[in-house]
Design an enzyme around this catalytic site. Sequence first.
Site, PDB file in Angstrom:
ATOM      1  N   SER A 179      65.303 -92.079  45.508  1.00  0.00           N
ATOM      2  CA  SER A 179      65.659 -92.061  46.935  1.00  0.00           C
ATOM      3  C   SER A 179      64.794 -91.023  47.662  1.00  0.00           C
ATOM      4  O   SER A 179      64.036 -90.273  47.029  1.00  0.00           O
ATOM      5  CB  SER A 179      67.143 -91.726  47.125  1.00  0.00           C
ATOM      6  OG  SER A 179      67.449 -90.487  46.500  1.00  0.00           O
ATOM      7  N   ILE A 206      62.421 -88.515  49.620  1.00  0.00           N
ATOM      8  CA  ILE A 206      60.998 -88.168  49.650  1.00  0.00           C
ATOM      9  C   ILE A 206      60.233 -88.855  48.511  1.00  0.00           C
ATOM     10  O   ILE A 206      59.167 -89.431  48.719  1.00  0.00           O
ATOM     11  CB  ILE A 206      60.831 -86.628  49.565  1.00  0.00           C
ATOM     12  CG1 ILE A 206      61.427 -85.979  50.829  1.00  0.00           C
ATOM     13  CG2 ILE A 206      59.380 -86.235  49.388  1.00  0.00           C
ATOM     14  CD1 ILE A 206      61.504 -84.453  50.792  1.00  0.00           C
ATOM     15  N   LYS A 223      64.200 -72.678  44.638  1.00  0.00           N
ATOM     16  CA  LYS A 223      62.912 -73.051  45.242  1.00  0.00           C
ATOM     17  C   LYS A 223      61.943 -71.860  45.205  1.00  0.00           C
ATOM     18  O   LYS A 223      60.750 -72.034  44.967  1.00  0.00           O
ATOM     19  CB  LYS A 223      63.118 -73.551  46.678  1.00  0.00           C
ATOM     20  CG  LYS A 223      63.915 -74.866  46.760  1.00  0.00           C
ATOM     21  CD  LYS A 223      63.236 -76.006  46.024  1.00  0.00           C
ATOM     22  CE  LYS A 223      63.965 -77.326  46.147  1.00  0.00           C
ATOM     23  NZ  LYS A 223      63.347 -78.416  45.367  1.00  0.00           N
ATOM     24  N   SER A 230      60.270 -76.259  49.172  1.00  0.00           N
ATOM     25  CA  SER A 230      60.944 -76.436  50.456  1.00  0.00           C
ATOM     26  C   SER A 230      60.553 -75.259  51.347  1.00  0.00           C
ATOM     27  O   SER A 230      60.032 -74.245  50.853  1.00  0.00           O
ATOM     28  CB  SER A 230      62.455 -76.404  50.211  1.00  0.00           C
ATOM     29  OG  SER A 230      63.156 -76.241  51.420  1.00  0.00           O
ATOM     30  N   SER A 287      67.469 -87.734  54.091  1.00  0.00           N
ATOM     31  CA  SER A 287      67.441 -88.296  52.734  1.00  0.00           C
ATOM     32  C   SER A 287      68.858 -88.269  52.169  1.00  0.00           C
ATOM     33  O   SER A 287      69.808 -87.938  52.870  1.00  0.00           O
ATOM     34  CB  SER A 287      66.523 -87.450  51.844  1.00  0.00           C
ATOM     35  OG  SER A 287      67.160 -86.226  51.546  1.00  0.00           O
ATOM     36  N   TYR A 293      70.338 -72.622  45.860  1.00  0.00           N
ATOM     37  CA  TYR A 293      69.270 -73.607  46.107  1.00  0.00           C
ATOM     38  C   TYR A 293      67.985 -72.892  46.533  1.00  0.00           C
ATOM     39  O   TYR A 293      66.914 -73.135  45.987  1.00  0.00           O
ATOM     40  CB  TYR A 293      69.723 -74.595  47.182  1.00  0.00           C
ATOM     41  CG  TYR A 293      68.663 -75.588  47.624  1.00  0.00           C
ATOM     42  CD1 TYR A 293      68.351 -76.701  46.832  1.00  0.00           C
ATOM     43  CD2 TYR A 293      67.969 -75.429  48.826  1.00  0.00           C
ATOM     44  CE1 TYR A 293      67.374 -77.612  47.232  1.00  0.00           C
ATOM     45  CE2 TYR A 293      66.993 -76.337  49.229  1.00  0.00           C
ATOM     46  CZ  TYR A 293      66.704 -77.431  48.434  1.00  0.00           C
ATOM     47  OH  TYR A 293      65.742 -78.329  48.836  1.00  0.00           O
TER      48      TYR A 293
HETATM   49  N1  LIG Z   1      65.702 -83.520  52.426  1.00  0.00           N
HETATM   50  C1  LIG Z   1      65.263 -82.336  52.807  1.00  0.00           C
HETATM   51  O1  LIG Z   1      65.536 -81.881  53.923  1.00  0.00           O
HETATM   52  C2  LIG Z   1      64.379 -81.523  51.883  1.00  0.00           C
HETATM   53  C3  LIG Z   1      63.692 -80.421  52.429  1.00  0.00           C
HETATM   54  C4  LIG Z   1      62.883 -79.672  51.599  1.00  0.00           C
HETATM   55  C5  LIG Z   1      62.769 -79.990  50.267  1.00  0.00           C
HETATM   56  N2  LIG Z   1      63.448 -81.042  49.751  1.00  0.00           N
HETATM   57  C6  LIG Z   1      63.301 -81.313  48.320  1.00  0.00           C
HETATM   58  O2  LIG Z   1      62.746 -82.603  48.175  1.00  0.00           O
HETATM   59  C7  LIG Z   1      63.111 -83.122  46.901  1.00  0.00           C
HETATM   60  C8  LIG Z   1      63.617 -84.530  47.087  1.00  0.00           C
HETATM   61  O3  LIG Z   1      64.825 -84.492  47.827  1.00  0.00           O
HETATM   62  P1  LIG Z   1      65.246 -85.574  48.892  1.00  0.00           P
HETATM   63  O4  LIG Z   1      65.476 -84.881  50.167  1.00  0.00           O
HETATM   64  O5  LIG Z   1      64.329 -86.734  48.862  1.00  0.00           O
HETATM   65  O6  LIG Z   1      66.708 -85.938  48.346  1.00  0.00           O
HETATM   66  P2  LIG Z   1      67.236 -87.121  47.435  1.00  0.00           P
HETATM   67  O7  LIG Z   1      67.052 -88.405  48.140  1.00  0.00           O
HETATM   68  O8  LIG Z   1      68.606 -86.729  47.018  1.00  0.00           O
HETATM   69  O9  LIG Z   1      66.261 -87.083  46.188  1.00  0.00           O
HETATM   70  C9  LIG Z   1      66.483 -86.242  45.091  1.00  0.00           C
HETATM   71  C10 LIG Z   1      65.858 -86.914  43.893  1.00  0.00           C
HETATM   72  O10 LIG Z   1      66.006 -86.035  42.780  1.00  0.00           O
HETATM   73  C11 LIG Z   1      66.496 -86.776  41.695  1.00  0.00           C
HETATM   74  N3  LIG Z   1      67.236 -85.933  40.775  1.00  0.00           N
HETATM   75  C12 LIG Z   1      68.221 -85.046  41.069  1.00  0.00           C
HETATM   76  N4  LIG Z   1      68.691 -84.501  39.937  1.00  0.00           N
HETATM   77  C13 LIG Z   1      68.000 -85.063  38.917  1.00  0.00           C
HETATM   78  C14 LIG Z   1      68.032 -84.926  37.508  1.00  0.00           C
HETATM   79  N5  LIG Z   1      68.890 -84.089  36.892  1.00  0.00           N
HETATM   80  N6  LIG Z   1      67.179 -85.657  36.767  1.00  0.00           N
HETATM   81  C15 LIG Z   1      66.299 -86.511  37.362  1.00  0.00           C
HETATM   82  N7  LIG Z   1      66.222 -86.698  38.679  1.00  0.00           N
HETATM   83  C16 LIG Z   1      67.066 -85.977  39.445  1.00  0.00           C
HETATM   84  C17 LIG Z   1      67.391 -87.835  42.343  1.00  0.00           C
HETATM   85  O11 LIG Z   1      67.514 -88.934  41.458  1.00  0.00           O
HETATM   86  P3  LIG Z   1      68.905 -89.336  40.741  1.00  0.00           P
HETATM   87  O12 LIG Z   1      70.030 -88.927  41.612  1.00  0.00           O
HETATM   88  O13 LIG Z   1      68.753 -90.819  40.582  1.00  0.00           O
HETATM   89  O14 LIG Z   1      68.867 -88.622  39.444  1.00  0.00           O
HETATM   90  C18 LIG Z   1      66.561 -88.213  43.555  1.00  0.00           C
HETATM   91  O15 LIG Z   1      65.614 -89.191  43.218  1.00  0.00           O
HETATM   92  C19 LIG Z   1      64.149 -82.151  46.326  1.00  0.00           C
HETATM   93  O16 LIG Z   1      63.536 -81.326  45.378  1.00  0.00           O
HETATM   94  C20 LIG Z   1      64.586 -81.352  47.530  1.00  0.00           C
HETATM   95  O17 LIG Z   1      65.039 -80.076  47.163  1.00  0.00           O
HETATM   96  C21 LIG Z   1      64.240 -81.810  50.539  1.00  0.00           C
END
Ligand SMILES: NC(=O)c1ccc[n+]([C@@H]2O[C@H](COP(=O)([O-])OP(=O)(O)OC[C@H]3O[C@@H](n4cnc5c(N)ncnc54)[C@H](OP(=O)(O)O)[C@@H]3O)[C@@H](O)[C@H]2O)c1
Length: 278
Positions: free
Chosen positions: A64, A66, A214, A197, A245, A210
Site C-alpha cells: 500500500s 508509498i 527514523k 521521514s 496512505s 516512531y
Molecule cells: N505516510 C506518510 O505521511 C509518511 C511520511 C514519511 C515517511 N513515511 C514512511 O513511508 C513508509 C511507507 O509508509 P506509507 O505511508 O506508504 O504507509 P503504508 O501504506 O501503511 O505502508 C507501509 C508498508 O510497510 C509494510 N510493512 C509494515 N510492517 C511490515 C512488516 N513487519 N513486514 C513487512 N512489511 C511491513 C506494509 O505492508 P503490510 O502491512 O502488508 O505488511 C506496507 O506495505 C514507512 O516507512 C513510513 O514510515 C510515511
Amino acid sequence: MRTSNAEKKMELTSLLLYITIFFSALLVLILFSDGDLTLMLVERFGKRLSSVKGQVYWIVGASSGIGEYLAYELVANGAKVVLSGRRENELQKVQAQCLIIGKKAGLSETDILLLPVDVTKLELHQQYFDAVLKHFGTLDVLVNNAGRSQRAEWMNIDIRVDKDLFEGNVFGLLNLSRTVIPHFLAKKKGQIAVTSSVCGKVGAPCSASYNATKHALHGYFETLRAELTCRGILVTMLCPGPVFSDLLSACATDTYGQVQFRTQLAYCVCNLFSFLYV
Ligand SMILES: NC(=O)c1ccc[n+]([C@@H]2O[C@H](COP(=O)([O-])OP(=O)(O)OC[C@H]3O[C@@H](n4cnc5c(N)ncnc54)[C@H](OP(=O)(O)O)[C@@H]3O)[C@@H](O)[C@H]2O)c1
C-alpha cells in the site's frame, strides 16, 4: 598596468550586481518551488527515469501507500519488481495493477514477483533473499520502505512499545540490508534505499518511538554510505513529509500491543499541528 579607481568601482558594482541576481533567482526559486530544491534539481538534471529499465527492484512495504505507488512508477519505466509485505491479498492487487501498467513498458508476468515478507522475522531473511535470487538471478536495488507509525505522548510510552517499533522499523530493515549487501559487494554495484521521514530529521510531538526509529535509520545507513560508497554501493535516504496512505490505519500507541485506528484526515490535521510546535 594599474587599474584606476573608476575601474575598480565598476568591477565592484558588477560583482555586487551578479551576487544580487544570483540570490534573487534563488529566492524566486525557493518562493515558487513546491518541494525540496535538491530533489527538484536532481529531477530536472539527474538520471532519467528510463534508466531503471531492466533493473531489479525489491520493494519491502509494497502492499500500500508509498511503496505501492513506487512500484507503479518503476514498472511504467520498465523495471522488474519484487513486491513484499505481509498482506498477501493487497500485494496481489498491486501485482495485478503492476502487470497492467508494466505491459505497456514491455514487461511480462515473470517480471513482477510477489514475495510475502515479514521484516520482523529475522530468521527468514536469507530465505526471502534466496527466493529473489532464484527468480531473477540478481538484485539491483533494495527499497527498505516497510514502516509502522505511532501516536502517543512521550512520557506515557511503555518501553516495550519502543522496542516493538524498533524491531520492525529499524532492526528488520537493517538485517535485511545486511543479508543483501554481500551480493552487491560481489558485483561491485547496488543500491539501498531507505524510507525515513521528515521525522527522521526533526523530533515532532506525539510519536517519539516512531521518530526515534527514523533517526536511528539515519545513524545506521549514513554510516553504511560512508563505508561503502567507494565500493560501488549507493545508499539513499528518502525523507517524505505527510503523505496520504494506510500508515495510520493501524498505528502503535503508548500501550504495548494496542493499535489505534485513525482517519487519514485526522492524521493530516495532527501532523500539521505537530509541525507548528517544531
Ligand atoms: N505516510 C506518510 O505521511 C509518511 C511520511 C514519511 C515517511 N513515511 C514512511 O513511508 C513508509 C511507507 O509508509 P506509507 O505511508 O506508504 O504507509 P503504508 O501504506 O501503511 O505502508 C507501509 C508498508 O510497510 C509494510 N510493512 C509494515 N510492517 C511490515 C512488516 N513487519 N513486514 C513487512 N512489511 C511491513 C506494509 O505492508 P503490510 O502491512 O502488508 O505488511 C506496507 O506495505 C514507512 O516507512 C513510513 O514510515 C510515511
